[in-house]
Enzyme design. Structure first.
Site, PDB file in Angstrom:
ATOM      1  CB  SER A   1     -56.306  -8.632 -11.586  1.00  0.00           C
ATOM      2  OG  SER A   1     -55.388  -9.662 -11.282  1.00  0.00           O
TER       3      SER A   1
ATOM      4  CE1 TYR B   1     -58.883  -9.716  -6.687  1.00  0.00           C
ATOM      5  CE2 TYR B   1     -57.549 -10.809  -8.355  1.00  0.00           C
ATOM      6  CZ  TYR B   1     -57.817  -9.705  -7.562  1.00  0.00           C
ATOM      7  OH  TYR B   1     -57.005  -8.588  -7.645  1.00  0.00           O
TER       8      TYR B   1
HETATM    9  P1  NAD Z   1     -55.912  -3.005  -0.296  1.00  0.00           P
HETATM   10  O1  NAD Z   1     -56.523  -4.085   0.522  1.00  0.00           O
HETATM   11  O2  NAD Z   1     -54.583  -2.453   0.098  1.00  0.00           O
HETATM   12  O3  NAD Z   1     -56.919  -1.766  -0.446  1.00  0.00           O
HETATM   13  C1  NAD Z   1     -58.262  -1.964  -0.773  1.00  0.00           C
HETATM   14  C2  NAD Z   1     -59.074  -0.764  -0.317  1.00  0.00           C
HETATM   15  O4  NAD Z   1     -60.434  -1.000  -0.712  1.00  0.00           O
HETATM   16  C3  NAD Z   1     -59.059  -0.571   1.210  1.00  0.00           C
HETATM   17  O5  NAD Z   1     -58.816   0.787   1.509  1.00  0.00           O
HETATM   18  C4  NAD Z   1     -60.471  -0.996   1.623  1.00  0.00           C
HETATM   19  O6  NAD Z   1     -60.968  -0.304   2.773  1.00  0.00           O
HETATM   20  C5  NAD Z   1     -61.270  -0.642   0.370  1.00  0.00           C
HETATM   21  N1  NAD Z   1     -62.537  -1.367   0.276  1.00  0.00           N
HETATM   22  C6  NAD Z   1     -62.756  -2.697   0.486  1.00  0.00           C
HETATM   23  N2  NAD Z   1     -64.069  -2.965   0.367  1.00  0.00           N
HETATM   24  C7  NAD Z   1     -64.688  -1.800   0.084  1.00  0.00           C
HETATM   25  C8  NAD Z   1     -66.040  -1.423  -0.157  1.00  0.00           C
HETATM   26  N3  NAD Z   1     -67.038  -2.339  -0.086  1.00  0.00           N
HETATM   27  N4  NAD Z   1     -66.314  -0.133  -0.427  1.00  0.00           N
HETATM   28  C9  NAD Z   1     -65.327   0.794  -0.475  1.00  0.00           C
HETATM   29  N5  NAD Z   1     -64.037   0.518  -0.264  1.00  0.00           N
HETATM   30  C10 NAD Z   1     -63.723  -0.779   0.019  1.00  0.00           C
HETATM   31  O7  NAD Z   1     -55.888  -3.608  -1.781  1.00  0.00           O
HETATM   32  P2  NAD Z   1     -55.017  -3.205  -3.083  1.00  0.00           P
HETATM   33  O8  NAD Z   1     -53.989  -4.244  -3.262  1.00  0.00           O
HETATM   34  O9  NAD Z   1     -54.652  -1.778  -3.062  1.00  0.00           O
HETATM   35  O10 NAD Z   1     -56.137  -3.490  -4.202  1.00  0.00           O
HETATM   36  C11 NAD Z   1     -56.833  -2.462  -4.879  1.00  0.00           C
HETATM   37  C12 NAD Z   1     -57.409  -3.033  -6.155  1.00  0.00           C
HETATM   38  O11 NAD Z   1     -56.336  -3.528  -6.966  1.00  0.00           O
HETATM   39  C13 NAD Z   1     -58.363  -4.218  -5.955  1.00  0.00           C
HETATM   40  O12 NAD Z   1     -59.433  -4.124  -6.873  1.00  0.00           O
HETATM   41  C14 NAD Z   1     -57.487  -5.414  -6.272  1.00  0.00           C
HETATM   42  O13 NAD Z   1     -58.244  -6.516  -6.710  1.00  0.00           O
HETATM   43  C15 NAD Z   1     -56.636  -4.841  -7.388  1.00  0.00           C
HETATM   44  N6  NAD Z   1     -55.398  -5.549  -7.641  1.00  0.00           N
HETATM   45  C16 NAD Z   1     -54.477  -5.725  -6.644  1.00  0.00           C
HETATM   46  C17 NAD Z   1     -53.305  -6.415  -6.917  1.00  0.00           C
HETATM   47  C18 NAD Z   1     -52.273  -6.640  -5.862  1.00  0.00           C
HETATM   48  O14 NAD Z   1     -51.373  -7.466  -6.110  1.00  0.00           O
HETATM   49  N7  NAD Z   1     -52.287  -5.960  -4.748  1.00  0.00           N
HETATM   50  C19 NAD Z   1     -53.071  -6.932  -8.211  1.00  0.00           C
HETATM   51  C20 NAD Z   1     -54.035  -6.731  -9.192  1.00  0.00           C
HETATM   52  C21 NAD Z   1     -55.187  -6.046  -8.901  1.00  0.00           C
END
Ligand code: NAD
Length: 260
Positions: free
Chosen positions: A142, A155
């Site tokens: 991130s 985080y």
């Molecule tokens: P999201 O909540 O839409 O999706 C996350 C997915 O991870 C879900 O399908 C959930 O069921 C799964 N998950 C959660 N815990 C789990 C576990 N213990 N085992 C297996 N699966 C699990 O989130 P997103 O926004 O798509 O985020 C995905 C990644 O991107 C994360 O690592 C997040 O930190 C990172 N990220 C997101 C953003 C943002 O702005 N959305 C920015 C930077 C980084």
């Protein structure tokens, strides 16, 4: 560059960023394991991608904090496809509190999903990658791998930690043809971010609109959210890059929120 017939595992891929990376990989000809907590969600996403083609997908039940579940999920992929060429450790959650109020259980839960998840999935995939003499590991970092924000101690700590783990894997993996890199997105409008908007508004005592405009997008060059497709495109480059020159790196995709 394409991923024709490559065997890929993406954690947290039932929805959000992971699902869009899976879509990009299937479009590139890959076989993709959608690894997520609930098998029914993973299978539903996988079925949609297989119908799209030209690659295919299958659902795999996996809690990334559970070593036995991770090993069983990777074994299922090896049984089906005989190899694992690309791992995207993407599963993640967000929990926001000021540090003095941060429940210790929430701290441990968040670190476990991000860091234990990256460690356990890498540990399970590396022997197969080493055996075949090639592989690409990608961690979902991130901007918070490089930058800090209030309320996000767990985080920010986890996302900084992924940089270190990827660098170690790139050094250990080099002699086996394995590379490791980190994607560092800015704010992307997924359920993870939608949940934070009212939470941050309450914690900071400001409106939800101010959270979006000031806290989330105030540092960007153009006030725009990064999209799931933007992140998936970077994930495709890291997976499909034709040599091992690109290793031990982290790439920020954030509309200029963080520059280096
Ligand atoms: P999201 O909540 O839409 O999706 C996350 C997915 O991870 C879900 O399908 C959930 O069921 C799964 N998950 C959660 N815990 C789990 C576990 N213990 N085992 C297996 N699966 C699990 O989130 P997103 O926004 O798509 O985020 C995905 C990644 O991107 C994360 O690592 C997040 O930190 C990172 N990220 C997101 C953003 C943002 O702005 N959305 C920015 C930077 C980084």
């Amino acid at each position: 560059m394409n991923l024709q017939d490559k065997s890929c595992i993406i954690t947290g891929a039932a929805r959000g960023i992971g699902a869009t990376i899976a879509k990009r990989y299937v479009k590139s000809g890959a076989k993709v394991a959608i690894a997520d907590l609930r098998l029914s969600d993973a299978e539903q996403t996988a079925a949609g991608l297989t119908a799209m083609g030209p690659g295919s997908a299958m659902g795999v039940e996996m809690n990334v904090t559970d070593e036995a579940a991770v090993n069983a999920g990777v074994a299922k992929v090896i049984d089906a496809w005989g190899s694992v060429d690309v791992l995207v450790s993407n599963a993640g959650i967000q929990i926001v509190h000021e540090l003095q109020d941060f429940p210790f259980d929430d701290w441990k839960k968040l670190l476990s999903i991000h860091l234990d998840g990256a460690f356990l999935t890498s540990k399970a995939c590396l022997p197969h990658m080493y055996g075949q003499g090639s592989g690409a590991i990608i961690f979902m970092g991130s901007v918070h791998s490089k930058e800090a924000s209030p309320l996000k101690s767990a985080y920010v700590t986890a996302k900084h930690g992924l940089l270190g783990l990827a660098r170690v894997i790139s050094k250990e993996g080099a002699k086996h043809g394995v590379r490791a890199n980190v994607i560092c997105p800015g704010f992307v409008r997924t359920p993870l971010v939608d949940k934070q908007i009212p939470e941050q508004a309450a914690e900071l005592g400001i409106s939800e609109d101010e959270v979006i405009k000031r806290v989330m997008l105030g540092g960007t060059v153009d006030g725009e959210f990064t999209t799931v497709e933007d992140v998936a495109e970077v994930a495709h480059v890291f997976a499909a890059f034709p040599s091992n020159a690109l290793t031990g790196q982290s790439l920020v995709v954030s509309h200029g929120w963080f520059m280096e």
